[in-house]
Design a protein around this motif. Structure first.
Motif, PDB file in Angstrom:
ATOM      1  N   GLU A  90      -1.815  -5.606   2.541  1.00  0.00           N
ATOM      2  CA  GLU A  90      -2.524  -5.692   1.259  1.00  0.00           C
ATOM      3  C   GLU A  90      -3.182  -7.052   1.084  1.00  0.00           C
ATOM      4  OE1 GLU A  90      -1.744  -4.750  -3.479  1.00  0.00           O
ATOM      5  OE2 GLU A  90      -0.053  -5.153  -2.155  1.00  0.00           O
ATOM      6  N   PHE A 121     -13.807   2.727   5.263  1.00  0.00           N
ATOM      7  CA  PHE A 121     -13.256   3.635   4.254  1.00  0.00           C
ATOM      8  C   PHE A 121     -12.034   4.376   4.798  1.00  0.00           C
ATOM      9  CE2 PHE A 121     -17.688   3.344   2.589  1.00  0.00           C
ATOM     10  CZ  PHE A 121     -17.370   2.836   1.338  1.00  0.00           C
ATOM     11  N   GLN A 124      -9.229   1.985   4.353  1.00  0.00           N
ATOM     12  CA  GLN A 124      -8.986   1.818   2.916  1.00  0.00           C
ATOM     13  C   GLN A 124      -8.211   3.009   2.353  1.00  0.00           C
ATOM     14  OE1 GLN A 124     -12.506   1.259   0.507  1.00  0.00           O
ATOM     15  NE2 GLN A 124     -11.366   1.473  -1.400  1.00  0.00           N
ATOM     16  N   ALA A 125      -8.555   4.213   2.795  1.00  0.00           N
ATOM     17  CA  ALA A 125      -7.844   5.408   2.325  1.00  0.00           C
ATOM     18  C   ALA A 125      -6.366   5.334   2.682  1.00  0.00           C
ATOM     19  CB  ALA A 125      -8.474   6.660   2.931  1.00  0.00           C
ATOM     20  N   GLU A 128      -4.593   2.687   0.430  1.00  0.00           N
ATOM     21  CA  GLU A 128      -4.489   3.178  -0.944  1.00  0.00           C
ATOM     22  C   GLU A 128      -3.344   4.178  -1.060  1.00  0.00           C
ATOM     23  OE1 GLU A 128      -5.988   1.978  -3.409  1.00  0.00           O
ATOM     24  OE2 GLU A 128      -7.999   1.306  -2.901  1.00  0.00           O
ATOM     25  N   ARG A 133      -1.854   4.674  -4.717  1.00  0.00           N
ATOM     26  CA  ARG A 133      -3.099   4.941  -5.454  1.00  0.00           C
ATOM     27  C   ARG A 133      -3.777   6.167  -4.814  1.00  0.00           C
ATOM     28  NH1 ARG A 133      -3.394  -1.188  -5.532  1.00  0.00           N
ATOM     29  NH2 ARG A 133      -4.709  -1.128  -3.691  1.00  0.00           N
ATOM     30  N   GLU A 135      -5.430   8.887  -5.896  1.00  0.00           N
ATOM     31  CA  GLU A 135      -6.799   9.301  -6.234  1.00  0.00           C
ATOM     32  C   GLU A 135      -7.817   8.416  -5.518  1.00  0.00           C
ATOM     33  OE1 GLU A 135      -4.414   8.675  -8.403  1.00  0.00           O
ATOM     34  OE2 GLU A 135      -3.922  10.690  -9.138  1.00  0.00           O
ATOM     35  N   ASN A 136      -7.543   7.106  -5.476  1.00  0.00           N
ATOM     36  CA  ASN A 136      -8.428   6.188  -4.756  1.00  0.00           C
ATOM     37  C   ASN A 136      -8.465   6.522  -3.263  1.00  0.00           C
ATOM     38  OD1 ASN A 136      -8.764   4.914  -7.173  1.00  0.00           O
ATOM     39  ND2 ASN A 136      -7.595   3.086  -6.658  1.00  0.00           N
ATOM     40  N   ALA A 137      -7.325   6.942  -2.732  1.00  0.00           N
ATOM     41  CA  ALA A 137      -7.246   7.298  -1.318  1.00  0.00           C
ATOM     42  C   ALA A 137      -8.142   8.498  -1.014  1.00  0.00           C
ATOM     43  CB  ALA A 137      -5.804   7.605  -0.921  1.00  0.00           C
ATOM     44  N   THR A 139     -10.792   9.422  -2.699  1.00  0.00           N
ATOM     45  CA  THR A 139     -12.188   8.978  -2.814  1.00  0.00           C
ATOM     46  C   THR A 139     -12.647   8.249  -1.561  1.00  0.00           C
ATOM     47  OG1 THR A 139     -11.983   8.766  -5.222  1.00  0.00           O
ATOM     48  CG2 THR A 139     -13.783   7.567  -4.171  1.00  0.00           C
ATOM     49  N   ALA A 140     -11.819   7.346  -1.035  1.00  0.00           N
ATOM     50  CA  ALA A 140     -12.181   6.591   0.167  1.00  0.00           C
ATOM     51  C   ALA A 140     -12.313   7.506   1.380  1.00  0.00           C
ATOM     52  CB  ALA A 140     -11.141   5.504   0.433  1.00  0.00           C
ATOM     53  N   LYS A 143     -15.536   9.381   1.248  1.00  0.00           N
ATOM     54  CA  LYS A 143     -16.682   8.537   1.634  1.00  0.00           C
ATOM     55  C   LYS A 143     -16.766   8.413   3.148  1.00  0.00           C
ATOM     56  CE  LYS A 143     -17.000   5.763  -2.582  1.00  0.00           C
ATOM     57  NZ  LYS A 143     -16.864   4.407  -3.187  1.00  0.00           N
TER      58      LYS A 143
END
Length: 387
Positions: A90, A121, A124-125, A128, A133, A135-137, A139-140, A143
């Motif tokens: 992190e 991305f 990042q997923a 996350e 997180r 929901e963020n995962a 989204t990434a 993408k």
């Protein structure tokens, strides 16, 4: 050449360095060859999931001059994540060079078989997810799939992320409805897809705790903390579960860590004291002094029967009966009224020795200057008392 080189685009850097009619810079060529070598080794290590080697070779490539490559820095994050070094992963995110600072052609190059921007991305997923997180995962991962829709690794990750996020949401809804057994099953579905997710382990531990299955709660907290060692919620749940199991040494150890992390949390301070008192009692140390109201309340609130001896060190009757009490009682806090006048006043103690028997914080019996036979009979009786 310097920009291509620093962002890790070794093929473009080589083309620029080896243009016809341009003299080759030996130093730059050696740097380029070093970066190529480390990138190749990093690719091989990642393919066989040798994350220690991948981390080592990534750091070497960055040190060799590719120090502005978002992909290499994110590869470092991915390796740390796979090595269960979540805090380091992190923190490493904060030093990843921004993609917009790179050339436009950067995103069209390939990195580990996927488009470079998609890889950013992709990692990042994963982080996350590890941080909870979800929901963020999703989204990434979406993408990454939009940028590189044909990449199998990206497609697999996107599918898993969606399924894990769905399992976690279902588990949360079931937990809120107090359907703890079903919630356990839902979190377990997520863990089968993402077996290194500390958040899901901690959530399932909360379900086990509610169900009174404290052994399972401890096991899941152990798993969560092996992945994320400073996970406060997991430490709290493990300490509470060990207290229920009367594993006082383990509970004290966790509460001491929590006390250092959260020094102003009064609930943790009180839980630590209770566990410390219980640990001493379990070792046969029956001479625990309750020096103030807070310690006294904690001592008499412990599970089981507590026999409190209100005494004075100079009182001969107190001295004579103390050894008998030590051999008789499972839990024997003492209050020296000279040392703890506020406790004595709160309990209306005027004659010594006085004994009070408590269970779960409630006074069941008071005895003033009792005989040994009376004291023994009362302790035996109230040990089995179940109001």
């Amino acid at each position: 050449m310097p920009l291509h080189f620093r962002v890790g685009q070794v093929e473009n850097a080589r083309k620029h360095l080896c243009l016809l009619g341009q003299p080759q810079d030996r130093t730059e060529l050696q740097k380029l060859q070093a970066v190529e070598k480390h990138l190749c080794k990093c690719t091989d290590a990642r393919r066989i999931r040798d994350w220690k080697s991948a981390l080592r070779e990534t750091d070497a490539a960055i040190a060799s001059g590719a120090d502005f490559s978002p992909q290499l820095f994110m590869c470092r994050v991915e390796a740390l994540l796979k090595l269960h070094q979540l805090d380091d992963a992190e923190s490493s995110l904060s030093v990843v060079p921004k993609l917009e600072s790179c050339t436009n052609s950067c995103s069209q190059t390939k990195f580990f078989g996927m488009f470079s921007e998609a890889y950013l991305f992709f990692v990042q997923a994963q982080i996350e997810m590890a941080l909870g997180r979800f929901e963020n995962a999703v989204t990434a991962a979406e993408k990454a799939e939009q940028i590189d829709p044909r990449n199998v690794e990206v497609a697999v990750l996107l599918n898993n992320v969606k399924l894990v996020a769905r399992a976690r949401a279902r588990g949360n809804d079931l937990f809120k409805s107090e359907r703890f057994t079903e919630a356990c099953s839902a979190y377990g579905d997520g863990l089968r897809l993402d077996p290194s997710n500390s958040i899901l382990y901690c959530n399932r531990a909360a379900c086990w705790f509610k169900l009174g299955r404290w052994e399972h709660s401890v096991e899941d907290c152990d798993q969560a903390l092996s992945i994320q060692p400073n996970y406060i919620k997991a430490l709290l749940r493990r300490a509470a579960s060990n207290s229920k199991l009367e594993r006082w040494a383990d509970a004290v150890q966790d509460y001491e860590v929590l006390r250092r992390e959260l020094p102003d949390d009064n609930k943790i301070a009180e839980s630590l004291f209770q566990a410390q008192v219980a640990l001493k009692k379990s070792h046969g140390d029956f001479g625990e002094e309750a020096c103030n109201i807070k310690q006294f309340r904690a001592a008499i609130s412990l599970p089981g029967v507590s026999v409190v001896h209100f005494k004075m060190s100079s009182n001969m009757q107190c001295k004579q009966i103390s050894p008998f009490v030590d051999s008789l009682c499972d839990r024997h806090p003492s209050v020296d009224i000279e040392e703890s006048p506020e406790v004595a006043n709160a309990e209306n103690i005027s004659i010594l020795p006085t004994f009070k028997i408590y269970k779960n914080g409630c006074c069941l019996k008071e005895m003033v200057c009792p005989s040994r036979e009376m004291l023994e009979h009362s302790v035996i009786h109230y040990r089995s008392y179940n109001p």
